[in-house]
Design a protein around this motif. Structure first.
Motif, PDB file in Angstrom:
ATOM      1  N   ARG A   1      -6.661  -6.454   6.512  1.00  0.00           N
ATOM      2  CA  ARG A   1      -5.492  -6.886   5.768  1.00  0.00           C
ATOM      3  C   ARG A   1      -5.193  -5.917   4.628  1.00  0.00           C
ATOM      4  O   ARG A   1      -6.005  -5.052   4.279  1.00  0.00           O
ATOM      5  CB  ARG A   1      -5.692  -8.296   5.217  1.00  0.00           C
ATOM      6  CG  ARG A   1      -6.744  -8.394   4.129  1.00  0.00           C
ATOM      7  CD  ARG A   1      -6.549  -9.665   3.321  1.00  0.00           C
ATOM      8  NE  ARG A   1      -7.552  -9.794   2.294  1.00  0.00           N
ATOM      9  CZ  ARG A   1      -7.494  -9.186   1.117  1.00  0.00           C
ATOM     10  NH1 ARG A   1      -6.498  -8.368   0.849  1.00  0.00           N
ATOM     11  NH2 ARG A   1      -8.443  -9.355   0.223  1.00  0.00           N
ATOM     12  N   THR A   2      -4.025  -6.082   4.023  1.00  0.00           N
ATOM     13  CA  THR A   2      -3.648  -5.266   2.886  1.00  0.00           C
ATOM     14  C   THR A   2      -4.638  -5.447   1.747  1.00  0.00           C
ATOM     15  O   THR A   2      -5.167  -6.537   1.531  1.00  0.00           O
ATOM     16  CB  THR A   2      -2.229  -5.619   2.404  1.00  0.00           C
ATOM     17  OG1 THR A   2      -1.866  -4.766   1.325  1.00  0.00           O
ATOM     18  CG2 THR A   2      -2.135  -7.054   1.935  1.00  0.00           C
TER      19      THR A   2
ATOM     20  N   LYS B   1       2.986 -14.152   8.106  1.00  0.00           N
ATOM     21  CA  LYS B   1       2.524 -12.803   7.800  1.00  0.00           C
ATOM     22  C   LYS B   1       3.146 -12.296   6.502  1.00  0.00           C
ATOM     23  O   LYS B   1       2.495 -11.620   5.707  1.00  0.00           O
ATOM     24  CB  LYS B   1       2.838 -11.850   8.958  1.00  0.00           C
ATOM     25  CG  LYS B   1       1.935 -12.028  10.150  1.00  0.00           C
ATOM     26  CD  LYS B   1       1.892 -10.793  11.024  1.00  0.00           C
ATOM     27  CE  LYS B   1       3.243 -10.436  11.586  1.00  0.00           C
ATOM     28  NZ  LYS B   1       3.155  -9.271  12.501  1.00  0.00           N
TER      29      LYS B   1
ATOM     30  N   ASP C   1      10.849  -8.818   0.351  1.00  0.00           N
ATOM     31  CA  ASP C   1       9.677  -8.462   1.149  1.00  0.00           C
ATOM     32  C   ASP C   1       9.507  -6.960   1.315  1.00  0.00           C
ATOM     33  O   ASP C   1       8.442  -6.505   1.736  1.00  0.00           O
ATOM     34  CB  ASP C   1       9.756  -9.128   2.528  1.00  0.00           C
ATOM     35  CG  ASP C   1       9.491 -10.619   2.454  1.00  0.00           C
ATOM     36  OD1 ASP C   1       8.739 -11.031   1.558  1.00  0.00           O
ATOM     37  OD2 ASP C   1      10.053 -11.369   3.270  1.00  0.00           O
TER      38      ASP C   1
ATOM     39  N   ARG D   1      -0.518  -8.898  -3.190  1.00  0.00           N
ATOM     40  CA  ARG D   1      -0.244  -8.063  -4.374  1.00  0.00           C
ATOM     41  C   ARG D   1      -1.125  -8.445  -5.547  1.00  0.00           C
ATOM     42  O   ARG D   1      -1.176  -7.725  -6.542  1.00  0.00           O
ATOM     43  CB  ARG D   1       1.221  -8.208  -4.806  1.00  0.00           C
ATOM     44  CG  ARG D   1       2.283  -7.807  -3.798  1.00  0.00           C
ATOM     45  CD  ARG D   1       2.019  -6.480  -3.157  1.00  0.00           C
ATOM     46  NE  ARG D   1       1.329  -6.630  -1.883  1.00  0.00           N
ATOM     47  CZ  ARG D   1       0.645  -5.668  -1.277  1.00  0.00           C
ATOM     48  NH1 ARG D   1       0.512  -4.501  -1.841  1.00  0.00           N
ATOM     49  NH2 ARG D   1       0.091  -5.883  -0.119  1.00  0.00           N
TER      50      ARG D   1
ATOM     51  N   HIS E   1       1.174 -10.976   3.107  1.00  0.00           N
ATOM     52  CA  HIS E   1       1.404  -9.657   2.519  1.00  0.00           C
ATOM     53  C   HIS E   1       1.938  -9.775   1.092  1.00  0.00           C
ATOM     54  O   HIS E   1       1.548  -8.996   0.217  1.00  0.00           O
ATOM     55  CB  HIS E   1       2.362  -8.852   3.394  1.00  0.00           C
ATOM     56  CG  HIS E   1       1.730  -8.356   4.656  1.00  0.00           C
ATOM     57  ND1 HIS E   1       0.674  -7.485   4.665  1.00  0.00           N
ATOM     58  CD2 HIS E   1       2.014  -8.620   5.958  1.00  0.00           C
ATOM     59  CE1 HIS E   1       0.320  -7.239   5.918  1.00  0.00           C
ATOM     60  NE2 HIS E   1       1.111  -7.902   6.714  1.00  0.00           N
ATOM     61  N   ARG E   2       2.823 -10.718   0.866  1.00  0.00           N
ATOM     62  CA  ARG E   2       3.269 -10.954  -0.512  1.00  0.00           C
ATOM     63  C   ARG E   2       2.080 -11.317  -1.395  1.00  0.00           C
ATOM     64  O   ARG E   2       1.890 -10.761  -2.481  1.00  0.00           O
ATOM     65  CB  ARG E   2       4.270 -12.109  -0.555  1.00  0.00           C
ATOM     66  CG  ARG E   2       5.669 -11.847  -0.021  1.00  0.00           C
ATOM     67  CD  ARG E   2       6.451 -13.144  -0.143  1.00  0.00           C
ATOM     68  NE  ARG E   2       7.859 -13.056   0.214  1.00  0.00           N
ATOM     69  CZ  ARG E   2       8.734 -14.030   0.012  1.00  0.00           C
ATOM     70  NH1 ARG E   2       8.309 -15.167  -0.529  1.00  0.00           N
ATOM     71  NH2 ARG E   2      10.004 -13.896   0.351  1.00  0.00           N
TER      72      ARG E   2
ATOM     73  N   GLU F   1      -0.132   0.827   8.587  1.00  0.00           N
ATOM     74  CA  GLU F   1       0.692  -0.388   8.676  1.00  0.00           C
ATOM     75  C   GLU F   1       1.510  -0.388   9.961  1.00  0.00           C
ATOM     76  O   GLU F   1       2.723  -0.606   9.956  1.00  0.00           O
ATOM     77  CB  GLU F   1       1.615  -0.501   7.454  1.00  0.00           C
ATOM     78  CG  GLU F   1       0.899  -0.522   6.110  1.00  0.00           C
ATOM     79  CD  GLU F   1       0.332  -1.885   5.772  1.00  0.00           C
ATOM     80  OE1 GLU F   1       0.236  -2.733   6.681  1.00  0.00           O
ATOM     81  OE2 GLU F   1      -0.013  -2.094   4.601  1.00  0.00           O
TER      82      GLU F   1
ATOM     83  N   ARG G   1       4.626  -4.645   1.155  1.00  0.00           N
ATOM     84  CA  ARG G   1       3.720  -3.690   1.789  1.00  0.00           C
ATOM     85  C   ARG G   1       3.479  -2.448   0.948  1.00  0.00           C
ATOM     86  O   ARG G   1       2.504  -1.763   1.162  1.00  0.00           O
ATOM     87  CB  ARG G   1       4.321  -3.238   3.131  1.00  0.00           C
ATOM     88  CG  ARG G   1       4.502  -4.351   4.141  1.00  0.00           C
ATOM     89  CD  ARG G   1       3.244  -4.586   4.918  1.00  0.00           C
ATOM     90  NE  ARG G   1       3.460  -5.541   5.989  1.00  0.00           N
ATOM     91  CZ  ARG G   1       2.722  -5.585   7.079  1.00  0.00           C
ATOM     92  NH1 ARG G   1       1.749  -4.745   7.253  1.00  0.00           N
ATOM     93  NH2 ARG G   1       2.959  -6.483   8.007  1.00  0.00           N
TER      94      ARG G   1
ATOM     95  N   ALA H   1      -2.838  -4.504  10.586  1.00  0.00           N
ATOM     96  CA  ALA H   1      -3.411  -5.836  10.394  1.00  0.00           C
ATOM     97  C   ALA H   1      -3.490  -6.595  11.709  1.00  0.00           C
ATOM     98  O   ALA H   1      -4.382  -7.420  11.907  1.00  0.00           O
ATOM     99  CB  ALA H   1      -2.583  -6.623   9.377  1.00  0.00           C
TER     100      ALA H   1
ATOM    101  N   HIS I   1       3.726  -3.385  10.637  1.00  0.00           N
ATOM    102  CA  HIS I   1       4.973  -3.437   9.875  1.00  0.00           C
ATOM    103  C   HIS I   1       5.992  -2.457  10.454  1.00  0.00           C
ATOM    104  O   HIS I   1       7.194  -2.718  10.406  1.00  0.00           O
ATOM    105  CB  HIS I   1       4.695  -3.125   8.410  1.00  0.00           C
ATOM    106  CG  HIS I   1       5.826  -3.469   7.493  1.00  0.00           C
ATOM    107  ND1 HIS I   1       6.616  -4.583   7.669  1.00  0.00           N
ATOM    108  CD2 HIS I   1       6.323  -2.843   6.394  1.00  0.00           C
ATOM    109  CE1 HIS I   1       7.540  -4.632   6.722  1.00  0.00           C
ATOM    110  NE2 HIS I   1       7.390  -3.582   5.940  1.00  0.00           N
TER     111      HIS I   1
END
Length: 503
Positions: free
Chosen positions: A47-48, A330, A306, A338, A334-335, A158, A310, A189, A161
């Motif tokens: 994941r991020t 998803k 959004d 942060r 991702h939000r 990514e 990313r 991801a 994305h």
């Protein structure tokens, strides 16, 4: 824990990381580096915030700076990193740059929304590593400014994305232009929406590493869902934005992000916006303001769509607020990513009105998040406790003072420019509104080929506030709506449609 030296990272590169306080590898770095440094194709899933950028930056630089590295040739890079957004490309390049400098390598970025002339110049001068978004890179390939036949290492970051944004056909053409025998690393991801097809087509005998969420170095991320009445939602959002730490507020549309940033700034909470209608200089300026020390002109609040989820990697974001719950899980993850990055703690709040209860419950279930529904008011005790000490009120700059600095054009000049819909905002498509916030006519969102002038920046991109002295405290103050040319009646009406592009 393994150190970078333990994993075979060259000492000069490990020294660069140590100067930044990075000595021990994250799990995805620990797992992938032995294979990637050996030249193997790698498929990494995580994941991020899991540390993927350093995981591919180290082998990219180490192998290109090896003893058998070939010389630099104009227009023919040896390393290529593909990223889905301008923000992410900029962040990746910033990570690679000090490593490359320590190894005598050069790095440049290629993406749309800015003039391509500096990018052409960098390519002509010869560059070792290119970090690019697919659209502009393909443009430059077609124009003959860059060839990929000498690329030794290709990284796709990514990838999922990329698929979400519809970039996979272009990514496929770009990867096909790189030599078959080169090393390729793909990080994603998930492997849905065609990403698995890229893996089958372009990776050879790849080593797969998957990092689960439990092994990611992450501080305590607390998820909370606040149920509030429609009437109190606006006041609740202002309260959540009023704390002293950094926070990101996510909205669903560009118009909402721009509007909310203006509302908060007018309420004494300086905020900047980030969305798809901003020109690249405006994006960079707003991100720089958000990342800067508030005592030195920075702001604590970023209002984003959004597009930022990313590509924004700012430390010490203590709160993420879903002002508008995202459409799918998803985007929620991702939000939320942060905050609580690299060991720091953070809170994620979803603001819910009664009509959204069922949708939000379904969203959290799909995201694997368990959080009780808390019914609150704008000034309820749970909100006050979460926000903590409020930041100082910052007086908005007087509108009249800004008008004197940025006088409007005579009405005759406005009318002469307005008939085609572009007027002062610089647009050739004839469907934009004066502020450039929605529709095909936005100056920053149209035209792939070049940068726009400062006048083309969305009005919400430049915060307008003062320190109480009557003078703006931020270096970039917008021309207020009253001072902007209004254009033709047709252009005004077309700009008010609600069906403009999102993000």
């Amino acid at each position: 824990m393994s150190t970078f030296l333990d994993l075979g990272v060259p000492a000069p590169l490990a020294t660069v990381l140590a100067r930044e306080g990075k000595t021990e590898a994250f799990p995805i770095q620990r797992d992938t580096l032995p294979d990637s440094l050996a030249g193997r194709d790698v498929l990494g899933r995580g994941r991020t915030g899991s540390g993927k950028t350093i995981a591919f930056a180290l082998p990219l630089v180490a192998r290109l700076s090896g003893a058998f590295a070939s010389g630099r040739t104009p227009g023919r890079p040896r390393g290529l990193v593909l990223a889905p957004t301008r923000e992410l490309a900029t962040q990746i390049a910033a990570t690679i740059q000090p490593l490359a400098a320590a190894s005598g390598l050069t790095v440049t970025t290629i993406f749309g929304g800015v003039s391509q002339k500096p990018q052409e110049s960098a390519l002509r001068a010869g560059v070792d590593i290119v970090v690019a978004c697919p659209g502009r890179l393909e443009d430059l390939m077609k124009q003959g400014h860059v060839r990929l036949d000498r690329v030794e290492i290709t990284v796709l970051d990514e990838a999922d994305h990329m698929a979400d944004l519809g970039f996979l056909p272009g990514v496929t053409r770009i990867l096909a232009a790189t030599p078959q025998g080169g090393q390729r690393m793909l990080f994603s991801a998930t492997l849905d929406r065609g990403v698995d097809g890229l893996v089958r087509k372009f990776l050879r005998d790849e080593v797969r590493h998957e990092i689960d969420d439990q092994s990611v170095p992450q501080g305590e991320m607390t998820h909370r869902v606040f149920l509030v009445s429609d009437d109190e939602k606006s006041d609740l959002v202002k309260h959540l934005a009023s704390g002293r730490g950094r926070r990101i507020l996510f909205t669903r549309t560009k118009h909402q992000a721009k509007k909310l940033a203006k509302v908060l700034t007018a309420a004494g909470i300086p905020a900047v916006d980030l969305h798809g209608n901003l020109s690249q200089p405006a994006r960079e300026r707003n991100l720089a303001a958000f990342g800067a020390d508030p005592a030195k002109g920075g702001v604590r609040v970023l209002v984003a769509t959004d597009v930022a989820a990313r590509g924004v990697h700012v430390d010490e974001v203590e709160l993420v607020v879903h002002v508008d719950p995202p459409m799918e899980h998803k985007a929620y993850l991702h939000r939320s990513g942060r905050t609580a990055r690299a060991g720091a703690a953070g809170t994620v709040v979803t603001v819910t009105i009664p009509s959204q209860r069922r949708d939000v419950a379904d969203l959290l279930r799909k995201a694997g998040i368990t959080a009780p529904l808390e019914q609150v008011g704008a000034e309820s005790a749970p909100i006050t406790e979460l926000v903590g000490e409020r930041a100082e009120y910052v007086k908005p700059a007087p509108v009249q003072a800004v008008q004197q600095q940025r006088p409007s054009k005579p009405r005759t000049a406005q009318a002469s420019q307005g008939g085609r819909g572009g007027q002062a905002q610089g647009n050739g498509r004839g469907r934009g509104n004066a502020s450039g916030s929605t529709g095909r006519g936005s100056a920053a969102g149209s035209a792939r080929g070049g940068d726009r002038s400062a006048a083309a920046t969305s009005g919400g991109s430049r915060p307008m506030y003062s320190t109480g002295t009557g003078q703006p405290s931020h270096a970039h103050n917008p021309r207020p709506a009253q001072a902007r040319p209004t254009g033709s009646r047709r252009a005004q009406h077309s700009g008010t449609r609600s069906g403009g592009p999102r993000g």
